[in-house]
Write a protein that holds these residues in place. Structure first.
Motif, mmCIF file in Angstrom:
data_model
loop_
_atom_site.group_PDB
_atom_site.id
_atom_site.type_symbol
_atom_site.label_atom_id
_atom_site.label_comp_id
_atom_site.label_asym_id
_atom_site.label_seq_id
_atom_site.Cartn_x
_atom_site.Cartn_y
_atom_site.Cartn_z
ATOM 1 N N GLU A 11 -11.178 5.537 8.311
ATOM 2 C CA GLU A 11 -10.762 6.243 7.084
ATOM 3 C C GLU A 11 -9.999 5.310 6.153
ATOM 4 N N LEU A 12 -9.176 4.448 6.739
ATOM 5 C CA LEU A 12 -8.424 3.495 5.910
ATOM 6 C C LEU A 12 -9.396 2.662 5.072
ATOM 7 N N GLN B 162 -2.991 -1.565 -2.514
ATOM 8 C CA GLN B 162 -2.642 -1.815 -3.919
ATOM 9 C C GLN B 162 -2.668 -3.290 -4.278
ATOM 10 N N ASP C 162 0.004 6.731 2.510
ATOM 11 C CA ASP C 162 -1.234 7.342 3.009
ATOM 12 C C ASP C 162 -2.410 6.353 3.039
ATOM 13 N N LYS D 134 -11.320 4.842 2.379
ATOM 14 C CA LYS D 134 -10.441 5.247 1.283
ATOM 15 C C LYS D 134 -10.319 4.140 0.228
ATOM 16 N N ASN D 135 -10.579 2.908 0.638
ATOM 17 C CA ASN D 135 -10.291 1.785 -0.253
ATOM 18 C C ASN D 135 -11.532 1.039 -0.753
ATOM 19 N N LYS E 81 -3.491 3.799 0.682
ATOM 20 C CA LYS E 81 -4.226 3.253 -0.463
ATOM 21 C C LYS E 81 -3.744 1.823 -0.704
ATOM 22 N N LEU F 116 0.832 -1.203 0.000
ATOM 23 C CA LEU F 116 0.000 0.000 0.000
ATOM 24 C C LEU F 116 0.866 1.251 0.000
ATOM 25 N N SER F 117 0.213 2.376 -0.277
ATOM 26 C CA SER F 117 0.931 3.649 -0.242
ATOM 27 C C SER F 117 1.005 4.111 1.209
ATOM 28 N N ARG G 260 -5.603 -3.428 -6.775
ATOM 29 C CA ARG G 260 -5.217 -3.574 -8.197
ATOM 30 C C ARG G 260 -4.795 -5.004 -8.500
ATOM 31 N N TYR H 211 -13.192 -4.109 -1.167
ATOM 32 C CA TYR H 211 -12.001 -3.261 -1.204
ATOM 33 C C TYR H 211 -11.359 -3.324 -2.578
ATOM 34 N N ASP H 212 -10.878 -2.175 -2.989
ATOM 35 C CA ASP H 212 -10.376 -2.015 -4.334
ATOM 36 C C ASP H 212 -8.861 -2.279 -4.381
#
Lengths: 771, 159
Positions: free
Chosen positions: A390-391, A307, A303, A394-395, A305, A300-301, A342, A339-340
């Motif tokens: 928030e985590l 991945q 902040d 955000k996803n 996100k 993840l990033s 990639r 959850y999104d």
């Protein structure tokens, strides 16, 4: 949309029968000269039967028959309650015999007695002489996969039942490019369904030579097939009856006692034989929930996100496959429409061991996956100092998301509102403030967790449901479904759908609750939270057909076109004027007795549902943890669900309460224990297995965010299993919030919690304070 | 040991004489001899409470009571809670609150709750929980059962 009956608290159709004791369950039927069956079970976790001598047992007065493996067809069959697959590559694993000459767990069925009464049957069991060649056994998935480990089944190298995974995107590339990588290990324990009604059946051969099996099952039509397969009978020769069921929770989505009970009756010349398991037998030789070990690695990033994720799952399925081959696979797909990511790589391994058989249980593996994932997300949030809510926000995927693998489309998506609502209802911010700087031995914490679930099994399996409606002379209707009322309230929901469609009061819809595979339409049964969604579509289709036929008869009477009329409150109304033109009773009488045109109004239809709808929700919980004793108490809990339109709020709340309590049991109390050396079960009873009592169960609050899903009847989606998914990780996260200690295994039993607190130095701190 | 024992007892207000096996449990007599199958067997070990009945006014697990111990006794089962078609306050409250799901624990739950309300006419939430602690339910999380017992207790107290 304005509904008269859908969305209302229609009283359960079976409520009066159940509160007066009149509701008849399998064990409440008595046939003349009924015999009883008992089973001889292996004392060894893994052993070959080298000699079996039943002559003394057979000679005991009152014994009618003794069955050993040699007396039964050598047909291996699959027990999982799935629709038959025409594609041999997708069939369930055929690894079971009715009685076995190779015991694969302590309690495996070796022989059976049919006798005139229970005491004689039990005495006879002791007279059966069995010699075993004891084999080495394995109890953990890791041990079972070791090179040189004893093999449970010849054709499964490494004892691996299934390792079919999925992936999309390039997860390795995500790890290479990630700003942050997190890894974590999580584990769930083996728990049991604990329906209060035992596993029970009785069978006899009727005067036409047909084998009749009355069983406490969620899947009567599947039981019919599997009894026939296991005994080598033609399928039509078997008839299965399902009366009221005292809870199933997935355990009865499996064929357990029926083939043996039918075999017992056949051995006794077709006389009725009852086989009702003791509670100990239910624990040992029905099904359990898979204990899983999960390793999660996430890219993840900084902040937050998400991945890529690599999820490795080791699932202990016990001695036979049951649903094992499909559970890990199915469960791993449920977080994708939430959850999104990639890239996802999902690698499950389901492994045979010499333990009781794991199978379907409310949530079908999904509670285990979400325990790991939702714990993992909180671990990430804590490390990165992100707000756990928030985590997640955000996803989230977006409405309209299409799953790259199943192609299922998200047509309704209420999870953002569920999260918002949960946060408000529990007063998240205020409580967070109030919990600041706690130092005493009682510490409070907040936790939350989300989930996604499906409505039925499409596109993995066939979703076929049958419904039949017959209009009676008084304008009431009789509804038959092949779906199975097991306590969840599905019959009531089907009556509501029918009544709404036909403009009838609910008490004019007579639902046939007893399933009889000779009579009731074909349906695969109660599982996968499919009934309101899948069978609801069939019921609605049948009701619409009846409605059309009613309007056609009314058109003959009135000269109006069917499209100009509507059914309201047992009347046929000219829609544009709101004027009553005739009564439904008139139409019904015409349909039966018109000398020229009589043709009773019926619909006998089915729906092959090739669509799915995702349900969502979240648990918000506050706990109080006692640092000195390790006791975790839930002080407030909210489960918020997006299950589309709620057809019956009170029944829906009931599903939530029961599902949450089952998840809390798994989070805090429940665990099947085995002797690590012999594999013998240590707590196969309701005293030592800690099923939550009313004293252990906190107040459970249910709330709904009602979306409208175009795929479901009146906008409805699944609910039955959903409440069992998110409470356990939410509690675990709340304990971490309260104490700073991350637990990676459930249940959070006081002793385990206490020991971990000591390890973490929490107790040392306190003793210093005392000095 | 005698082959059969003559047992006289009063169940739900009616006198019965049955000839029972010396090992028979009260549960067996109720279910098999008298065909009062509303009383359920969930474990046979006194752990689940599905077989709860009133024996001389006190709640017992009928799976743990030897039938011979009920000689001359008065027994009330779930079938005896209603007066004809008139449901008891508790039964009525179970309907309103959806207190039964699968319904298998319901008879025992109703019997224990009846006993509780008799013993303790104005029960607090803790007292109700205490009174039902011996009755297991897997469907409801006890939530709507508690609601129903509260409602029934209030109705009884208002009488």
């Amino acid at each position: 949309m304005d509904h008269k009956i859908v969305g209302k608290n229609t009283q359960r159709l079976d409520a009066v029968a159940k509160v007066t004791g009149r509701a008849m369950y399998t064990d409440d039927f008595f046939e003349r000269d009924m015999l009883v069956g008992k089973v001889l079970r292996s004392p060894h976790a893994h052993a070959r039967v080298t000699r079996i001598d039943a002559s003394k047992a057979k000679a005991l007065p009152g014994v009618v028959a003794v069955l050993t493996p040699a007396d039964l067809p050598k047909i291996k069959f699959a027990t999982a309650g799935h629709p038959w697959s025409l594609d041999p590559g997708h069939r369930d694993v055929e690894d079971r015999l009715i009685l076995t000459d190779k015991a694969r767990f302590v309690g495996d069925a070796i022989a059976a007695v049919v006798a005139e009464d229970l005491l004689t049957a039990e005495k006879a069991l002791h007279l059966i002489e069995v010699e075993y060649e004891v084999l080495p056994h394995v109890l953990t998935a890791e041990d079972a996969m070791q090179e040189g480990a004893p093999l449970l089944h010849e054709n499964r190298p490494g004892n691996i039942v299934s390792s079919f995974g999925v992936q999309f995107g390039d997860v390795e590339a995500e790890f290479q490019n990630a700003e942050v990588i997190f890894e974590g290990d999580y584990e769930t324990s083996i728990v049991q369904h604990c329906h209060i009604e035992s596993m029970s059946a009785y069978a006899f051969v009727d005067s036409d030579g047909r084998v009749v099996v009355n069983s406490s099952t969620q899947i009567p039509h599947i039981v019919r097939r599997i009894v026939a397969q296991a005994l080598g009978l033609s399928w039509g020769r078997v008839k299965v009856i399902k009366p009221y069921i005292g809870g199933g929770f997935g355990n009865k989505q499996d064929v357990v006692v029926e083939p043996l009970t039918a075999a017992m009756s056949l051995a006794a010349g077709g006389r009725p034989v009852r086989y009702c398991m003791t509670r100990e037998e239910v624990f040992i030789d029905t099904r359990t929930r898979h204990g899983m070990k999960l390793h999660l690695k996430t890219a993840l990033s900084r902040d937050g996100k998400l991945q890529g994720i690599h999820m490795q799952v080791l699932s202990n399925t016990g001695a036979y496959a049951s649903h094992g081959h499909s559970i890990a696979m199915s469960a791993g797909g449920k977080f994708r429409p939430l959850y999104d990511f990639r890239a996802i790589k999902y690698e499950p391994k389901t492994v045979y061991t010499n333990l009781p058989v794991a199978g379907a249980m409310r949530g079908y593996g999904t509670p285990q996956i979400f325990f790991a994932l939702e714990s993992h997300l909180d671990d990430i949030a804590r490390k990165l100092e992100l707000d756990p809510i928030e985590l997640r926000r955000k996803n989230l995927i977006k409405l309209g998301h299409q799953d790259p693998l199943t192609k299922n489309v998200v047509r309704s998506f209420g999870i953002p509102e569920c999260i918002e609502k949960g946060k408000e209802l529990i007063h998240w911010e205020e409580k967070k403030q109030a919990h600041q700087g706690q130092t005493g031995h009682l510490r409070r914490g907040l936790g939350m967790a989300c989930f996604a679930y499906a409505s039925g099994t499409h596109p993995v399996a066939l979703e076929l449901a049958g419904a039949r409606i017959v209009m009676n002379q008084d304008g009431s209707v009789t509804l038959q479904v092949g779906a199975t009322e097991i306590g969840q309230g599905s019959d009531t929901v089907f009556a509501q759908i029918t009544a709404e469609t036909l403009g009838l009061p609910v008490d004019m819809v007579h639902v046939v609750t007893t399933q009889d595979t000779d009579i009731t339409p074909f349906d695969s049964g109660a599982y996968a939270s499919r009934q309101t969604f899948v069978t609801g579509i069939a019921v609605r289709k049948a009701a619409l057909e009846v409605r059309q036929k009613v309007l056609e008869v009314a058109a003959r009477r009135t000269g109006l076109a069917p499209a100009e009329m509507d059914l309201r409150d047992r009347m046929i109304v000219e829609t544009s004027l709101g004027r009553t033109v005739c009564s439904l009773g008139d139409v019904a009488m015409d349909s039966f007795y018109d000398r020229l045109l009589a043709a009773p109004i019926t619909s006998d239809t089915s729906a092959n549902v090739r669509i799915n709808a995702m349900s969502y929700g979240a648990t918000f919980v506050e706990v109080e943890v006692d640092i000195q004793t390790g006791r975790v108490e839930v002080t407030e809990l909210w489960n918020i669900h997006d299950s589309g339109t709620i057809i019956n709020p009170k029944l829906a709340e009931g599903q939530v309460h029961g599902g949450v309590s089952m998840s809390l049991g798994a989070a805090l109390l429940e665990q099947m224990l085995f002797d690590p050396v012999t594999g013998k079960p240590l707590n196969p009873n309701l005293l030592d297995y800690k099923l939550p009592t009313v004293l252990d169960t906190p107040k459970i609050n249910a709330a709904f965010v009602e979306t409208f899903d175009a795929a479901g009847t009146f906008g409805s989606k699944s609910l039955g299993e959903c409440p069992t998914i998110s409470p356990a990780p939410a509690v675990r996260n709340a304990v971490m919030d309260a104490t700073g200690v991350a637990f990676h295994k459930i249940p959070l039993y006081p002793q385990v919690v206490f020991e971990k607190f000591r390890e973490a130095g929490l107790l040392a701190e306190r003793s210093v304070q005392h000095v | 040991m005698a082959e059969r024992i003559d047992l006289n007892l009063k169940v739900n207000g009616a006198d019965h004489s049955v000839s029972v096996h010396p090992f028979a449990r009260l549960l067996d007599v109720l279910r098999e001899d008298l065909r009062l199958t509303g009383t359920k067997e969930g474990c046979g070990e006194g752990e689940c409470g599905a077989c709860s009945v009133l024996l001389n006014g006190r709640v017992v697990n009928s799976c743990l009571v030897p039938a011979v111990q009920a000689q001359g006794a008065e027994v009330v089962t779930v079938e005896g809670l209603a007066e004809g078609e008139n449901l008891s306050s508790l039964q009525a409250a179970f309907l309103v609150h959806n207190g039964a799901q699968c319904g298998f624990c319901t008879p025992g739950m109703l019997v224990s709750a009846t006993d509780l309300i008799h013993r303790c006419p104005n029960p607090s939430d803790d007292e109700i929980r205490d009174g039902l602690a011996g009755n297991l339910c897997r469907c409801t999380g006890y939530a709507k059962i508690l609601d129903a017992v509260h409602t029934a207790a209030e109705r009884e107290a208002a009488r």
